[in-house]
Write a protein that holds these residues in place. Structure first.
Motif, PDB file in Angstrom:
ATOM      1  N   ILE A  10       0.836  -1.205   0.000  1.00 41.78           N
ATOM      2  CA  ILE A  10       0.000   0.000   0.000  1.00 41.78           C
ATOM      3  C   ILE A  10       0.864   1.245   0.000  1.00 41.78           C
ATOM      4  N   ILE A  11       1.888   1.256   0.827  1.00 37.59           N
ATOM      5  CA  ILE A  11       2.793   2.408   0.906  1.00 37.59           C
ATOM      6  C   ILE A  11       3.506   2.617  -0.434  1.00 37.59           C
ATOM      7  N   GLU A  12       3.974   1.524  -1.040  1.00 35.98           N
ATOM      8  CA  GLU A  12       4.662   1.635  -2.333  1.00 35.98           C
ATOM      9  C   GLU A  12       3.726   2.162  -3.415  1.00 35.98           C
ATOM     10  N   ARG A  13       2.494   1.682  -3.422  1.00 38.08           N
ATOM     11  CA  ARG A  13       1.524   2.166  -4.405  1.00 38.08           C
ATOM     12  C   ARG A  13       1.205   3.639  -4.181  1.00 38.08           C
ATOM     13  N   PHE A  14       1.073   4.035  -2.925  1.00 35.03           N
ATOM     14  CA  PHE A  14       0.803   5.434  -2.615  1.00 35.03           C
ATOM     15  C   PHE A  14       1.957   6.317  -3.068  1.00 35.03           C
ATOM     16  N   GLU A  15       3.179   5.877  -2.794  1.00 31.53           N
ATOM     17  CA  GLU A  15       4.351   6.652  -3.218  1.00 31.53           C
ATOM     18  C   GLU A  15       4.424   6.755  -4.737  1.00 31.53           C
ATOM     19  N   ALA A  16       4.116   5.664  -5.437  1.00 30.22           N
ATOM     20  CA  ALA A  16       4.107   5.689  -6.906  1.00 30.22           C
ATOM     21  C   ALA A  16       3.035   6.652  -7.408  1.00 30.22           C
ATOM     22  N   TYR A  17       1.888   6.626  -6.757  1.00 25.71           N
ATOM     23  CA  TYR A  17       0.808   7.555  -7.125  1.00 25.71           C
ATOM     24  C   TYR A  17       1.255   8.997  -6.924  1.00 25.71           C
TER      25      TYR A  17
END
Length: 151
Positions: A10-17
């Motif tokens: 979730i954190i990685e996806r948020f950072e990518a977003y």
């Protein structure tokens, strides 16, 4: 997956977003980049202006139309438009009545009208017909909303 793995994902996806969002809305760093951005925006406005003006002309014109004809103008099936109007609080039916009525809020906003017509029957009696009609302003608003929904 464990809770820790899910949290990391979730954190990685948020950072990518966030990185993608920053790339989409970055501030020009040079004068040349700023000029290019301004030119691109001017071109976009030039393309959209006639469409916006046409929509505005429709919105301020007089008259109204039945929902079926509005669907034709909006290039959607009447059933789809009726469903949209029902689900989004534009029209309703009273219990035991087949007639569609406009919500008062939409009438006050100038998006719908409630037409009452008296007609003569073959037997000489009179009958009252009620009908919700879409105003030109309502047609313009629906075009905008349906375009947003499609995008």
């Amino acid at each position: 997956k464990e809770a820790t793995e899910i949290t990391i994902e979730i954190i990685e996806r948020f950072e990518a977003y966030e990185q993608h969002k920053i790339a989409l809305f970055s501030i020009p760093q040079t004068y040349a980049e700023a000029l290019r951005l301004a030119a691109d925006q001017a071109e976009e406005i030039k393309e959209l202006k006639p469409k916006a003006e046409a929509l505005e002309r429709i919105a301020v014109s007089d008259g109204s139309m039945c929902i079926t004809n509005a669907a034709k103008d909006l290039q959607v099936r009447p059933k789809e438009l009726f469903n949209y109007l029902i689900q989004n609080g534009w029209i309703y039916r009273r219990n035991g009545n087949a007639t569609w009525l406009a919500y008062q809020k939409k009438i006050q906003q100038g998006l719908l009208e409630h037409k009452v017509t008296e007609i003569s029957c073959d037997d000489g009696s009179q009958k009252i017909i009620e009908q919700a009609k879409v105003t030109r302003k309502g047609l313009a608003k629906l075009a905008e909303l349906l375009n947003r929904k499609a995008a």
